[in-house]
Design an enzyme around this catalytic site. Structure first.
Site, PDB file in Angstrom:
ATOM      1  N   HIS A  23       0.827  -1.217   0.000  1.00  0.00           N
ATOM      2  CA  HIS A  23       0.000   0.000   0.000  1.00  0.00           C
ATOM      3  C   HIS A  23       0.859   1.263   0.000  1.00  0.00           C
ATOM      4  O   HIS A  23       0.420   2.308   0.478  1.00  0.00           O
ATOM      5  CB  HIS A  23      -0.940   0.060   1.219  1.00  0.00           C
ATOM      6  CG  HIS A  23      -1.963  -1.036   1.249  1.00  0.00           C
ATOM      7  ND1 HIS A  23      -2.881  -1.150   2.256  1.00  0.00           N
ATOM      8  CD2 HIS A  23      -2.219  -2.052   0.422  1.00  0.00           C
ATOM      9  CE1 HIS A  23      -3.661  -2.200   2.044  1.00  0.00           C
ATOM     10  NE2 HIS A  23      -3.265  -2.762   0.919  1.00  0.00           N
ATOM     11  N   HIS A  78     -11.663 -12.310   4.433  1.00  0.00           N
ATOM     12  CA  HIS A  78     -11.409 -10.937   3.965  1.00  0.00           C
ATOM     13  C   HIS A  78     -11.191 -10.988   2.468  1.00  0.00           C
ATOM     14  O   HIS A  78     -10.470 -11.868   1.980  1.00  0.00           O
ATOM     15  CB  HIS A  78     -10.155 -10.423   4.700  1.00  0.00           C
ATOM     16  CG  HIS A  78      -9.755  -9.019   4.405  1.00  0.00           C
ATOM     17  ND1 HIS A  78     -10.615  -8.043   3.945  1.00  0.00           N
ATOM     18  CD2 HIS A  78      -8.539  -8.401   4.518  1.00  0.00           C
ATOM     19  CE1 HIS A  78      -9.950  -6.903   3.800  1.00  0.00           C
ATOM     20  NE2 HIS A  78      -8.694  -7.093   4.129  1.00  0.00           N
ATOM     21  N   GLU A  80      -9.703  -8.688   0.478  1.00  0.00           N
ATOM     22  CA  GLU A  80      -8.563  -7.970  -0.122  1.00  0.00           C
ATOM     23  C   GLU A  80      -7.683  -8.998  -0.858  1.00  0.00           C
ATOM     24  O   GLU A  80      -7.533 -10.146  -0.407  1.00  0.00           O
ATOM     25  CB  GLU A  80      -7.766  -7.218   0.956  1.00  0.00           C
ATOM     26  CG  GLU A  80      -6.798  -6.232   0.326  1.00  0.00           C
ATOM     27  CD  GLU A  80      -6.294  -5.127   1.249  1.00  0.00           C
ATOM     28  OE1 GLU A  80      -6.529  -5.180   2.468  1.00  0.00           O
ATOM     29  OE2 GLU A  80      -5.642  -4.200   0.709  1.00  0.00           O
ATOM     30  N   ASP A  82      -4.684  -9.843  -1.154  1.00  0.00           N
ATOM     31  CA  ASP A  82      -3.596 -10.618  -0.539  1.00  0.00           C
ATOM     32  C   ASP A  82      -4.122 -11.890   0.137  1.00  0.00           C
ATOM     33  O   ASP A  82      -3.341 -12.796   0.452  1.00  0.00           O
ATOM     34  CB  ASP A  82      -2.753  -9.777   0.439  1.00  0.00           C
ATOM     35  CG  ASP A  82      -3.558  -8.967   1.427  1.00  0.00           C
ATOM     36  OD1 ASP A  82      -4.762  -8.746   1.196  1.00  0.00           O
ATOM     37  OD2 ASP A  82      -2.984  -8.531   2.445  1.00  0.00           O
ATOM     38  N   HIS A 143      -9.872  -5.236   8.151  1.00  0.00           N
ATOM     39  CA  HIS A 143      -9.628  -3.839   7.899  1.00  0.00           C
ATOM     40  C   HIS A 143     -10.500  -3.260   6.796  1.00  0.00           C
ATOM     41  O   HIS A 143     -10.390  -2.068   6.464  1.00  0.00           O
ATOM     42  CB  HIS A 143      -8.121  -3.723   7.653  1.00  0.00           C
ATOM     43  CG  HIS A 143      -7.534  -3.197   6.429  1.00  0.00           C
ATOM     44  ND1 HIS A 143      -6.984  -3.905   5.405  1.00  0.00           N
ATOM     45  CD2 HIS A 143      -7.359  -1.898   6.101  1.00  0.00           C
ATOM     46  CE1 HIS A 143      -6.483  -3.131   4.504  1.00  0.00           C
ATOM     47  NE2 HIS A 143      -6.690  -1.910   4.886  1.00  0.00           N
ATOM     48  N   ASP A 162      -6.465  -9.839   9.242  1.00  0.00           N
ATOM     49  CA  ASP A 162      -5.480  -8.752   9.357  1.00  0.00           C
ATOM     50  C   ASP A 162      -5.201  -8.342  10.809  1.00  0.00           C
ATOM     51  O   ASP A 162      -4.102  -7.852  11.115  1.00  0.00           O
ATOM     52  CB  ASP A 162      -5.969  -7.511   8.594  1.00  0.00           C
ATOM     53  CG  ASP A 162      -5.743  -7.619   7.091  1.00  0.00           C
ATOM     54  OD1 ASP A 162      -4.893  -8.403   6.659  1.00  0.00           O
ATOM     55  OD2 ASP A 162      -6.432  -6.890   6.353  1.00  0.00           O
ATOM     56  N   TYR A 190       2.832  -2.409  11.625  1.00  0.00           N
ATOM     57  CA  TYR A 190       1.618  -2.786  10.867  1.00  0.00           C
ATOM     58  C   TYR A 190       0.418  -1.992  11.375  1.00  0.00           C
ATOM     59  O   TYR A 190      -0.332  -1.414  10.588  1.00  0.00           O
ATOM     60  CB  TYR A 190       1.380  -4.290  11.037  1.00  0.00           C
ATOM     61  CG  TYR A 190       0.249  -4.847  10.199  1.00  0.00           C
ATOM     62  CD1 TYR A 190       0.509  -5.559   9.034  1.00  0.00           C
ATOM     63  CD2 TYR A 190      -1.082  -4.679  10.582  1.00  0.00           C
ATOM     64  CE1 TYR A 190      -0.525  -6.080   8.265  1.00  0.00           C
ATOM     65  CE2 TYR A 190      -2.121  -5.187   9.823  1.00  0.00           C
ATOM     66  CZ  TYR A 190      -1.841  -5.891   8.670  1.00  0.00           C
ATOM     67  OH  TYR A 190      -2.864  -6.409   7.909  1.00  0.00           O
ATOM     68  N   HIS A 223      -1.084 -12.457   8.556  1.00  0.00           N
ATOM     69  CA  HIS A 223       0.260 -12.006   8.190  1.00  0.00           C
ATOM     70  C   HIS A 223       1.207 -12.203   9.374  1.00  0.00           C
ATOM     71  O   HIS A 223       0.847 -11.903  10.519  1.00  0.00           O
ATOM     72  CB  HIS A 223       0.282 -10.508   7.857  1.00  0.00           C
ATOM     73  CG  HIS A 223      -0.541 -10.122   6.665  1.00  0.00           C
ATOM     74  ND1 HIS A 223      -0.213 -10.460   5.383  1.00  0.00           N
ATOM     75  CD2 HIS A 223      -1.680  -9.396   6.573  1.00  0.00           C
ATOM     76  CE1 HIS A 223      -1.106  -9.964   4.543  1.00  0.00           C
ATOM     77  NE2 HIS A 223      -2.023  -9.310   5.247  1.00  0.00           N
TER      78      HIS A 223
HETATM   79 FE1  FEO Z   1      -6.599  -6.028   4.404  1.00  0.00          FE
HETATM   80 FE2  FEO Z   1      -3.988  -8.378   4.544  1.00  0.00          FE
HETATM   81  O1  FEO Z   1      -5.434  -7.408   3.774  1.00  0.00           O
END
Ligand code: FEO
Length: 395
Positions: A23, A78, A80, A82, A143, A162, A190, A223
């Site tokens: 990002h 989620h 997103e 990733d 998130h 996340d 993070y 993560h």
């Molecule tokens: Fe909000 Fe690890 O993606």
């Protein structure tokens, strides 16, 4: 290699050793995309997938534990990319799996993947894998609006995507294996660069864990490393501080400089802050990663931003940093602007305006300096830093 997380749960994610930007902020340690295989007596669930280029890595780890065709459930916590980018390819390899997401996640999956249809689950749903059950909690804005936590009560393991994540690639899977201090520091980087502006929904989501009767002894995020034992207690304590915006007497000084005058001012201002006994860190924005500046700001009461004036405006690095910070919405902090100029001022006025918009309470007048600072000017910058530090101590 697939690794045990807790009884019946394997980590089957992917390690992205080479990720250096997420990002727009720096990730010098890379990251992982964590996915978990939960094995019941009747069927097996995969909680989360991975970024699309890492699907083969995920599937090879799954195959070490179970034939992918035997996976009966995929949970999308989620949408997103990733985590959800690899979903269609994973579904192809797991043709017998039903796929579930939060209600908002169902729409997100369809929008990302050309109308791909999956089922909605919510807080009232329980999926029984045979002696192991999965429970769900939609946690909007942790998130994204679609985010969801998944919990397996029989092994008291929470998979919150996340939340509690860190961008850190490692061969080890647990915080206590890489070193708890390092893991907490990466948790802070993070949190500050991704979640600081979402502190209210994050606090609400963390409070919901206990409210719904979940008592995790393992927190396995999407993560970085997994939290257990003392490390887990430290991570929860840190989240408590950050979500409640607990600030300390600390000042972050950041700046952009053309010919060294703003740099000289910044150093004397920082000296003035330190002379008041207030912790200070200093960052030339051409040299420091923005991730580090923001991490420093996570618990700092004061932020001083400097820039030389170029074309009657601030330099692009301070401007870019304010753009980054605007999205993260730091609140409850004092601010100040400083910088040198030549034939025209402009930078400190722009900084003051933008920092005020973001929500900083600006203290006193900006410190501006024409051309090169003399010894007297540097002495005045020192006093300006001292005055700001006194305001921080009094806040
Ligand atoms: Fe909000 Fe690890 O993606």
């Amino acid at each position: 290699m697939a690794l045990w997380v807790s009884d019946s749960i394997h980590w089957v994610g992917a390690i992205d050793w080479n990720l250096r930007d997420f990002h727009g902020y720096e990730t010098p340690r890379g990251t992982t995309y964590n996915a978990y295989l939960v094995q019941g007596k009747d069927t097996v669930a995969l909680v989360d997938t991975v970024k699309a280029p890492f699907v083969d890595e995920l599937l090879s780890r799954v195959a070490e534990v179970v034939d992918p065709a035997k996976v009966g459930l995929i949970v999308v916590n989620h949408v997103e990319p990733d985590h959800n980018g690899g979903l269609p390819a994973v579904m192809e390899a797991m043709p017998n799996a039903r796929v579930v997401a939060s209600t908002v996640g169902v729409k997100g999956v369809a929008e990302y993947h050309d109308g791909l249809a999956v089922e909605a689950v919510g807080a009232d749903d329980v999926i029984d894998l045979g002696g192991r059950t999965l429970h769900f909690l939609p946690v909007s804005m942790v998130h994204w609006p679609d985010s969801m936590f998944t919990y397996c009560p029989e092994v008291t393991t929470l998979m919150p995507n996340d939340a509690f994540g860190q961008h850190m690639a490692s061969a080890e899977r647990f915080a206590d294996q890489v070193g708890v201090d390092l893991a907490i520091e990466e948790l802070a980087v993070y949190y500050s660069n991704i979640l600081m502006g979402l502190s209210t929904p994050v606090a609400k989501a963390v409070a919901r864990i206990a409210e719904v009767g979940w008592a995790p002894t393992v927190i396995a995020p999407s993560h970085g490393v997994i939290w257990r034992g003392d490390a887990l207690a430290k991570a929860i304590e840190a989240y408590g501080r950050w979500t409640s915006n607990t600030l300390t007497d600390k000042v972050v000084v950041a700046y952009g400089t053309m010919w060294g005058s703003t740099d000289a001012l910044a150093r004397r201002i920082a000296d003035g802050v330190a002379a008041e006994g207030v912790e200070v860190t200093l960052h030339d924005l051409a040299l420091s990663p923005i991730a580090t500046v923001t991490r420093d700001l996570l618990d700092a009461k004061g932020f001083l931003l400097g820039s030389s004036t170029l074309h009657r405006a601030m330099l692009y690095r301070p401007a870019g940093y304010l753009q980054w910070l605007g999205g993260l919405k730091p609140s409850g902090r004092l601010g100040g602007a400083f910088g040198s100029y030549g034939w025209s001022s402009g930078a400190v006025e722009q900084i003051t305006e933008r920092m005020t918009e973001i929500g900083f309470t600006m203290v006193g007048e900006p410190y501006k300096q024409k051309y090169r600072p003399t010894d007297d000017d540097l002495a005045a910058a020192f006093e300006w830093g001292r005055a700001f530090a006194r305001a921080v101590k009094g806040a």
